[in-house]
Design a protein around this motif. Structure first.
Motif, PDB file in Angstrom:
ATOM      1  N   ARG A  20       0.837  -1.527  -0.274  1.00 29.13           N
ATOM      2  CA  ARG A  20       0.020   0.096  -0.070  1.00 29.13           C
ATOM      3  C   ARG A  20       0.684   1.265  -0.302  1.00 29.13           C
ATOM      4  NH1 ARG A  20      -2.648  -4.350  -0.233  1.00 29.13           N
ATOM      5  NH2 ARG A  20      -4.701  -4.677  -0.688  1.00 29.13           N
ATOM      6  N   VAL A  21       1.484   1.943   0.659  1.00 26.75           N
ATOM      7  CA  VAL A  21       2.850   2.317   0.564  1.00 26.75           C
ATOM      8  C   VAL A  21       3.730   2.524  -0.399  1.00 26.75           C
ATOM      9  CG1 VAL A  21       5.272   3.237   1.914  1.00 26.75           C
ATOM     10  CG2 VAL A  21       2.886   2.148   4.102  1.00 26.75           C
ATOM     11  N   THR A  22       3.862   1.552  -1.135  1.00 24.43           N
ATOM     12  CA  THR A  22       4.344   1.864  -2.636  1.00 24.43           C
ATOM     13  C   THR A  22       3.743   2.473  -3.189  1.00 24.43           C
ATOM     14  OG1 THR A  22       4.673  -0.386  -2.630  1.00 24.43           O
ATOM     15  CG2 THR A  22       6.557   0.126  -1.965  1.00 24.43           C
ATOM     16  N   GLY A  23       2.147   1.730  -3.398  1.00 21.04           N
ATOM     17  CA  GLY A  23       0.785   1.897  -3.952  1.00 21.04           C
ATOM     18  C   GLY A  23       0.946   3.642  -3.921  1.00 21.04           C
ATOM     19  N   VAL A  24       0.820   4.866  -2.953  1.00 19.76           N
ATOM     20  CA  VAL A  24       0.557   5.763  -2.341  1.00 19.76           C
ATOM     21  C   VAL A  24       2.509   6.555  -3.624  1.00 19.76           C
ATOM     22  CG1 VAL A  24       0.209   7.539  -1.275  1.00 19.76           C
ATOM     23  CG2 VAL A  24      -1.509   5.385  -0.843  1.00 19.76           C
ATOM     24  N   LEU A  25       3.211   6.410  -3.278  1.00 17.83           N
ATOM     25  CA  LEU A  25       4.657   7.334  -3.311  1.00 17.83           C
ATOM     26  C   LEU A  25       4.019   7.278  -4.676  1.00 17.83           C
ATOM     27  CD1 LEU A  25       6.555   5.132  -0.661  1.00 17.83           C
ATOM     28  CD2 LEU A  25       5.897   7.827  -0.742  1.00 17.83           C
ATOM     29  N   ILE A  26       3.869   5.744  -5.269  1.00 15.12           N
ATOM     30  CA  ILE A  26       3.973   5.866  -6.916  1.00 15.12           C
ATOM     31  C   ILE A  26       3.166   6.349  -7.272  1.00 15.12           C
ATOM     32  CG2 ILE A  26       4.088   4.147  -9.027  1.00 15.12           C
ATOM     33  CD1 ILE A  26       4.916   1.949  -7.378  1.00 15.12           C
ATOM     34  N   PHE A  27       1.814   6.392  -6.941  1.00 11.40           N
ATOM     35  CA  PHE A  27       0.719   7.556  -6.692  1.00 11.40           C
ATOM     36  C   PHE A  27       0.982   9.095  -7.059  1.00 11.40           C
ATOM     37  CE2 PHE A  27      -2.818  10.497  -6.073  1.00 11.40           C
ATOM     38  CZ  PHE A  27      -3.262  10.280  -7.260  1.00 11.40           C
ATOM     39  N   PHE A  28       1.449   9.176  -5.730  1.00 13.29           N
ATOM     40  CA  PHE A  28       1.817  10.783  -6.081  1.00 13.29           C
ATOM     41  C   PHE A  28       3.206  11.344  -6.844  1.00 13.29           C
ATOM     42  CE2 PHE A  28       0.064  10.189  -1.708  1.00 13.29           C
ATOM     43  CZ  PHE A  28      -1.044  11.746  -2.001  1.00 13.29           C
ATOM     44  N   PHE A  29       3.794  10.547  -7.187  1.00 16.38           N
ATOM     45  CA  PHE A  29       5.113  10.148  -8.122  1.00 16.38           C
ATOM     46  C   PHE A  29       4.276  10.958  -9.449  1.00 16.38           C
ATOM     47  CE2 PHE A  29       6.692   9.360 -11.707  1.00 16.38           C
ATOM     48  CZ  PHE A  29       7.970   9.878 -12.137  1.00 16.38           C
ATOM     49  N   LEU A  30       4.005  10.314  -9.755  1.00 17.78           N
ATOM     50  CA  LEU A  30       2.788   9.856 -11.178  1.00 17.78           C
ATOM     51  C   LEU A  30       2.073  11.454 -10.956  1.00 17.78           C
ATOM     52  CD1 LEU A  30       1.671   6.740 -11.681  1.00 17.78           C
ATOM     53  CD2 LEU A  30       3.325   7.528 -12.902  1.00 17.78           C
ATOM     54  N   PHE A  31       1.268  12.147  -9.716  1.00 16.23           N
ATOM     55  CA  PHE A  31       1.043  13.159 -10.176  1.00 16.23           C
ATOM     56  C   PHE A  31       1.177  14.728 -10.344  1.00 16.23           C
ATOM     57  CE2 PHE A  31      -0.511  16.394  -7.371  1.00 16.23           C
ATOM     58  CZ  PHE A  31      -2.105  16.679  -7.905  1.00 16.23           C
ATOM     59  N   VAL A  32       3.035  14.389  -9.780  1.00 14.70           N
ATOM     60  CA  VAL A  32       3.748  15.328  -9.705  1.00 14.70           C
ATOM     61  C   VAL A  32       4.058  14.855 -11.015  1.00 14.70           C
ATOM     62  CG1 VAL A  32       5.960  15.952  -9.126  1.00 14.70           C
ATOM     63  CG2 VAL A  32       4.387  15.490  -7.648  1.00 14.70           C
ATOM     64  N   HIS A  33       4.492  13.989 -11.718  1.00 18.16           N
ATOM     65  CA  HIS A  33       4.875  14.070 -12.514  1.00 18.16           C
ATOM     66  C   HIS A  33       4.095  14.857 -13.904  1.00 18.16           C
ATOM     67  CE1 HIS A  33       7.510  12.488 -16.047  1.00 18.16           C
ATOM     68  NE2 HIS A  33       6.570  11.982 -16.884  1.00 18.16           N
ATOM     69  N   VAL A  34       2.832  14.698 -13.577  1.00 14.28           N
ATOM     70  CA  VAL A  34       2.017  15.075 -14.522  1.00 14.28           C
ATOM     71  C   VAL A  34       1.871  16.570 -14.344  1.00 14.28           C
ATOM     72  CG1 VAL A  34      -0.425  15.174 -15.259  1.00 14.28           C
ATOM     73  CG2 VAL A  34       0.705  12.959 -14.906  1.00 14.28           C
ATOM     74  N   LEU A  35       2.129  17.248 -13.152  1.00 14.81           N
ATOM     75  CA  LEU A  35       2.064  18.873 -12.937  1.00 14.81           C
ATOM     76  C   LEU A  35       3.334  19.293 -13.755  1.00 14.81           C
ATOM     77  CD1 LEU A  35       0.484  18.765  -9.407  1.00 14.81           C
ATOM     78  CD2 LEU A  35      -0.643  19.524 -11.521  1.00 14.81           C
ATOM     79  N   ASP A  36       4.344  18.671 -13.527  1.00  7.73           N
ATOM     80  CA  ASP A  36       5.396  19.050 -14.090  1.00  7.73           C
ATOM     81  C   ASP A  36       5.749  19.158 -15.761  1.00  7.73           C
ATOM     82  OD1 ASP A  36       6.867  16.428 -14.375  1.00  7.73           O
ATOM     83  OD2 ASP A  36       8.033  16.943 -13.404  1.00  7.73           O
ATOM     84  N   THR A  37       5.037  18.180 -16.034  1.00  9.62           N
ATOM     85  CA  THR A  37       5.053  18.197 -17.709  1.00  9.62           C
ATOM     86  C   THR A  37       4.090  18.804 -18.222  1.00  9.62           C
ATOM     87  OG1 THR A  37       5.627  15.822 -17.639  1.00  9.62           O
ATOM     88  CG2 THR A  37       5.242  16.426 -19.621  1.00  9.62           C
TER      89      THR A  37
END
Length: 126
Positions: A20-37
């Motif tokens: 669950r923790v790794t899934g949440v961390l990956i989700f937040f990375f993807l969220f930030v990645h979409v925002l910075d792109t």
């Protein structure tokens, strides 16, 4: 704290938490990645500044952590599939977890230099 009042989970519970923790961390990375792109459409200069930040040693170490999270999440996900769909999966879930951890450690050791070479060269020279 009185004996018997603190739940001490076994391997299955810790695997569940880590998944669950790794899934949440990956989700937040993807969220930030979409925002910075998406920032490139708003301000190319701001995008360039953000990308320059990504070339720092701290972010490089965070990238290694991202690789660790994705790799564990993927390997443990395969273990969960095996537990769910293989008739003997529940019987061998503990052994499969330790296999996942072993494979994860070996792959992370192999990824250490390729992922962190920029930081190692920056900090210790080439």
């Amino acid at each position: 704290m009185p004996a018997g009042t603190l739940y001490r989970g076994r391997e299955g519970m810790w695997s569940w938490v880590a998944h669950r923790v790794t899934g949440v961390l990956i989700f937040f990375f993807l969220f930030v990645h979409v925002l910075d792109t998406a920032l490139v459409r708003v301000s190319p200069e701001a995008y360039d500044n953000v990308v320059a930040t990504y070339k720092t040693p701290l972010v490089n170490v965070m990238e290694y952590g991202l690789v660790a999270a994705i790799l564990f999440h993927a390997l443990n996900g395969l273990r969960v599939i095996a537990v769910d769909f293989w008739a003997k999966g529940p019987k061998y879930q503990k052994q499969m977890l330790w296999t996942v951890v072993g494979v994860w450690v070996v792959l992370m050791a192999g990824a250490f230099y390729p992922v962190l070479q920029h930081t190692l060269r920056t900090l210790f020279g080439s």
